[in-house]
Design a protein around this motif. Structure first.
Motif, mmCIF file in Angstrom:
data_model
loop_
_atom_site.group_PDB
_atom_site.id
_atom_site.type_symbol
_atom_site.label_atom_id
_atom_site.label_comp_id
_atom_site.label_asym_id
_atom_site.label_seq_id
_atom_site.Cartn_x
_atom_site.Cartn_y
_atom_site.Cartn_z
ATOM 1 N N ASN A 56 0.963 -1.396 0.242
ATOM 2 C CA ASN A 56 0.073 0.168 0.031
ATOM 3 C C ASN A 56 0.907 1.553 0.244
ATOM 4 O OD1 ASN A 56 -1.553 -2.033 2.102
ATOM 5 N ND2 ASN A 56 -2.618 -1.205 -0.008
ATOM 6 N N ALA A 57 2.120 1.424 -1.061
ATOM 7 C CA ALA A 57 2.104 2.510 -0.773
ATOM 8 C C ALA A 57 2.460 2.978 -2.096
ATOM 9 C CB ALA A 57 4.497 2.187 -0.681
ATOM 10 N N ILE A 58 1.389 2.762 -3.385
ATOM 11 C CA ILE A 58 1.934 3.965 -4.423
ATOM 12 C C ILE A 58 0.922 3.816 -4.711
ATOM 13 C CG2 ILE A 58 0.986 3.101 -7.103
ATOM 14 C CD1 ILE A 58 3.967 2.557 -6.127
ATOM 15 N N ALA A 59 1.135 5.508 -4.734
ATOM 16 C CA ALA A 59 0.314 7.313 -4.178
ATOM 17 C C ALA A 59 0.605 7.796 -5.841
ATOM 18 C CB ALA A 59 -0.014 7.313 -3.584
ATOM 19 N N GLY A 60 0.023 7.910 -6.911
ATOM 20 C CA GLY A 60 0.141 9.497 -7.947
ATOM 21 C C GLY A 60 0.792 8.300 -8.972
ATOM 22 N N SER A 61 2.163 8.418 -8.326
ATOM 23 C CA SER A 61 2.501 7.225 -9.825
ATOM 24 C C SER A 61 4.084 6.688 -8.718
ATOM 25 C CB SER A 61 3.406 8.086 -10.888
ATOM 26 O OG SER A 61 4.403 9.181 -10.346
ATOM 27 N N TRP A 75 -4.357 -6.804 -10.450
ATOM 28 C CA TRP A 75 -2.747 -7.002 -9.473
ATOM 29 C C TRP A 75 -2.564 -6.028 -8.064
ATOM 30 C CZ3 TRP A 75 -0.002 -3.579 -9.443
ATOM 31 C CH2 TRP A 75 0.578 -1.910 -10.259
ATOM 32 N N TRP A 76 -3.584 -5.250 -8.512
ATOM 33 C CA TRP A 76 -3.694 -4.708 -6.971
ATOM 34 C C TRP A 76 -3.770 -5.037 -5.754
ATOM 35 C CZ3 TRP A 76 -2.003 0.757 -7.922
ATOM 36 C CH2 TRP A 76 -2.563 1.314 -9.486
ATOM 37 N N ARG A 77 -4.874 -6.800 -5.958
ATOM 38 C CA ARG A 77 -4.770 -7.090 -4.970
ATOM 39 C C ARG A 77 -4.252 -8.513 -5.146
ATOM 40 N NH1 ARG A 77 -10.486 -5.471 -6.729
ATOM 41 N NH2 ARG A 77 -11.259 -7.861 -6.669
ATOM 42 N N SER A 115 -3.337 -4.459 -2.088
ATOM 43 C CA SER A 115 -2.343 -4.503 -1.265
ATOM 44 C C SER A 115 -0.945 -3.829 -2.180
ATOM 45 C CB SER A 115 -1.368 -5.733 -0.472
ATOM 46 O OG SER A 115 -1.200 -6.602 -1.916
ATOM 47 N N VAL A 116 -1.272 -2.847 -2.863
ATOM 48 C CA VAL A 116 -0.370 -2.463 -4.052
ATOM 49 C C VAL A 116 -1.171 -0.534 -3.493
ATOM 50 C CG1 VAL A 116 0.689 -1.815 -5.642
ATOM 51 C CG2 VAL A 116 0.359 -4.180 -5.029
ATOM 52 N N PRO A 117 -1.691 -0.432 -4.035
ATOM 53 C CA PRO A 117 -2.050 0.945 -3.650
ATOM 54 C C PRO A 117 -2.498 1.125 -2.581
ATOM 55 C CG PRO A 117 -4.152 -0.423 -4.651
ATOM 56 C CD PRO A 117 -3.310 -1.309 -3.321
ATOM 57 N N ASN A 118 -2.129 3.067 -2.690
ATOM 58 C CA ASN A 118 -2.555 3.773 -1.327
ATOM 59 C C ASN A 118 -3.452 5.004 -1.353
ATOM 60 O OD1 ASN A 118 -2.377 6.144 0.977
ATOM 61 N ND2 ASN A 118 -0.084 5.555 1.268
ATOM 62 N N PRO A 119 -5.125 4.825 -1.012
ATOM 63 C CA PRO A 119 -5.556 5.864 -1.032
ATOM 64 C C PRO A 119 -5.207 7.200 -1.161
ATOM 65 C CG PRO A 119 -5.406 5.096 1.127
ATOM 66 C CD PRO A 119 -4.753 3.976 1.084
ATOM 67 N N LEU A 120 -3.753 7.869 -0.439
ATOM 68 C CA LEU A 120 -3.702 8.938 -1.021
ATOM 69 C C LEU A 120 -3.648 9.173 -2.065
ATOM 70 C CD1 LEU A 120 -1.699 8.972 2.729
ATOM 71 C CD2 LEU A 120 -3.504 10.175 2.552
ATOM 72 N N ASP A 121 -2.983 10.550 -2.721
ATOM 73 C CA ASP A 121 -2.547 10.967 -3.387
ATOM 74 C C ASP A 121 -0.876 11.287 -3.075
ATOM 75 O OD1 ASP A 121 -2.978 13.221 -2.643
ATOM 76 O OD2 ASP A 121 -4.330 13.961 -3.506
ATOM 77 N N ALA A 122 -0.277 11.642 -3.998
ATOM 78 C CA ALA A 122 0.669 11.650 -3.804
ATOM 79 C C ALA A 122 1.568 12.899 -3.146
ATOM 80 C CB ALA A 122 1.210 12.085 -5.162
ATOM 81 N N VAL A 123 0.403 14.190 -2.778
ATOM 82 C CA VAL A 123 0.792 14.960 -2.344
ATOM 83 C C VAL A 123 0.309 14.494 -0.375
ATOM 84 C CG1 VAL A 123 -0.017 17.350 -0.917
ATOM 85 C CG2 VAL A 123 0.720 16.969 -3.971
#
Length: 549
Positions: free
Chosen positions: A397-402, A460-462, A470-478
């Motif tokens: 869950n680290a990926i945020a924005g790009s 593949w997010w899950r 387990s891959v994406p973060n609900p936050l954006d990059a900021v």
């Protein structure tokens, strides 16, 4: 005092970025070793040599924040230029001697008494050996584990068959061949146009579902633009900021149904699909799920290639693969000379950090721990309780924005944490269990309404395609930057350095140390200010005294 020893597993983009950040933040206080299983650095960009291979994010945004480059050839750089850039980054930062190639990580064990990890490594030739390090960093990358489809008979095919991530090792000659491409994700649609241009080739692409495709116009960057980026102060950074803002907004629009622009973006992509797709394939390629359920791919000639007479699309589904043919679910048969599996990687399970054979406190394996708690989880995408001094460049869950921004942010944070360990004499560091559990509850609650968590597709997010995201973060990059820009020491368990062979048990109150240091610095500053004021006040008297004398 000896430098802190850091072992990085993986010599691709994230491993290179991590080594650079460590060198810049700690200088000579760190001893860096990067272990890479291939014979050269580059990771994905070393092996992705298929025709048309390149970035799907504008290169001025994807490239390392620590090492900008002004003279990129194209908006979306091709594989050759990206690989050359990464090698130049290594050389420019004096890190060439820190890489150990042709060496595969097998396992590691944490020793609490010495506060070290002992790695077991396998060189390309010769017996395995061990390497002791204070800090272990996983930079194996999200595409480290190619995924083959669970189709009956995959292993029975007697012709040439390989995953696209192993293209460099096979270097296939496709001229005058019948080629099957299985998959229509990012890699599948990127490689097909180039394959279709091969003389005498016949291509059948097998798809499982439709998708959303952004048009990818890979324009050359003009000489005058390169000159502006190089010589006009702030121009390159302003351009990067504009790209960052656009992609950050796009991340929110495509992944959150309630976000501004989600429905408009979805409709725009559906309109593009209708305009570009051959009519006979439109129904098969129209997605039956909301935008964001899968990562959208970028079309750089794929839909146009589907109009070619030597290219056809099969969306019936594959029933089995025999020793010489692919049999679809309608009974149709195609006998390829070559099968190319463009079926992605097991990102959700193994692309979020080393976990097989990685043992923490009490000999617990990280893979086993993650299975017990329902899938890969971490604190801030960086670390896991029970596994001290282990950090992950792109953790759960680290990926945020790009991808590019996330790598830059996380490697900077990890380097800062290690520098703080040196500054405050910390021997081992791990997130507290309570903070870890609260963080992951918050993430899953936030993702519950996201299209990334939609059960309308397999992605593949899950974990396993439809398990825990387990891959994406609900936050954006900021949001990710704000959450990680300073260390919340109340969320971390810091233990003093080992001394005299005794197992260290003292928990360090780093916040108290920081306050004490701030008070000392303030007192020193006040003393200097008082001294300067005294000199200023007394200087006329001293001058008068000297004159009278």
């Amino acid at each position: 005092m000896r430098p802190i020893r850091v072992a990085i597993v993986g010599g691709g983009l994230s491993g290179i970025s991590q080594a650079i950040q460590l060198r810049r933040q700690l200088g000579s206080d760190v001893d860096i070793t990067v272990f890479e299983k291939e014979e050269a650095a580059g990771g994905t960009w070393l092996n992705s040599t298929w025709p048309g291979a390149g970035v799907d994010i504008p290169i001025h945004l994807y490239s390392l924040y620590s090492d900008p480059k002004s003279d990129w050839d194209r908006v979306f750089a091709e594989q050759r230029e990206v690989l050359e850039y990464l090698n130049n980054c290594i050389e420019k930062n004096g890190l060439s001697q820190n890489f150990v190639f042709r060496t595969t990580y097998l396992s590691s064990e944490w020793d609490a008494a010495s506060q070290t990890h002992t790695l077991t490594l396998q060189p390309a030739s010769g017996p395995s050996y061990t390497h002791i390090t204070d800090i272990l960093i996983s930079a194996n990358g999200p595409l480290c584990t190619p995924l083959l489809p669970s189709i009956p008979g995959v292993s029975s095919f007697r012709g040439a068959a390989f995953h696209n991530l192993h293209w460099r090792k096979h270097q296939p000659d496709l001229a005058n061949k019948k080629v099957a491409v299985i998959g229509n994700g990012s890699s599948g649609i990127q490689l097909l146009p180039g394959v279709a241009k091969t003389p005498g080739v016949e291509v059948v692409q097998y798809t499982r579902s439709g998708g959303y495709y952004f048009p990818k116009v890979n324009a050359e960057i003009a000489w005058w633009q390169k000159a502006i980026y190089r010589w006009v102060p702030g121009a390159r950074w302003y351009h990067r900021y504009q790209l960052f803002k656009g992609y950050n907004d796009r991340w929110k629009a495509r992944n959150m149904v309630e976000a501004d622009g989600h429905d408009a973006t979805e409709q725009m992509l559906l309109d593009y699909l209708r305009q570009q797709t051959p009519p006979e394939y439109l129904e098969a390629l129209t997605p039956k799920y909301p935008l964001g359920c899968k990562r959208p791919a970028y079309d750089a000639g794929w839909l146009a290639a589907l109009h070619l007479p030597n290219v056809s699309l099969n969306s019936v589904g594959i029933r089995e693969i025999t020793d010489d043919a692919i049999v679809d679910k309608a009974g149709g048969t195609f006998k390829p000379d070559v099968i190319i599996y463009a079926t992605g990687s097991d990102v959700g399970r193994h692309g979020v950090g080393l976990n097989i054979g990685l043992k923490g406190e009490g000999g617990k394996e990280l893979r086993e721990y993650w299975e017990e708690i329902g899938g890969p989880q971490s604190y801030m995408g960086l670390a896991v309780p029970g596994f001290p001094n282990y950090f992950i460049t792109i953790g759960p869950n680290a990926i945020a924005g790009s991808w590019g921004f996330t790598i830059g942010n996380q490697t900077t944070v990890i380097a800062r944490l290690i520098k703080e360990m040196v500054t405050y004499d910390i021997g081992s560091l791990q997130p507290r269990l309570e903070a870890f559990e609260e963080h992951n509850r918050d993430i899953q609650e936030a993702l519950a309404t996201s299209t990334m968590n939609s059960k309308a597709c397999v992605n593949w997010w899950r974990v396993g395609g439809q398990g825990r995201p387990s891959v994406p973060n609900p936050l954006d990059a900021v949001g990710l930057w704000r959450a990680t820009r300073t260390t919340r020491w109340e969320d971390w368990l810091a233990i003093e350095k080992a001394a005299g062979g005794m197992k260290p048990t003292t928990v360090k109150d780093v916040r108290r140390q920081i306050r004490r240091k701030q008070i000392q610095q303030a007192a020193f500053g006040a003393g200097v200010a008082a001294a300067v004021a005294a000199v200023w006040y007394l200087s006329p008297l001293l001058s008068w005294h000297v004159t009278r004398s």
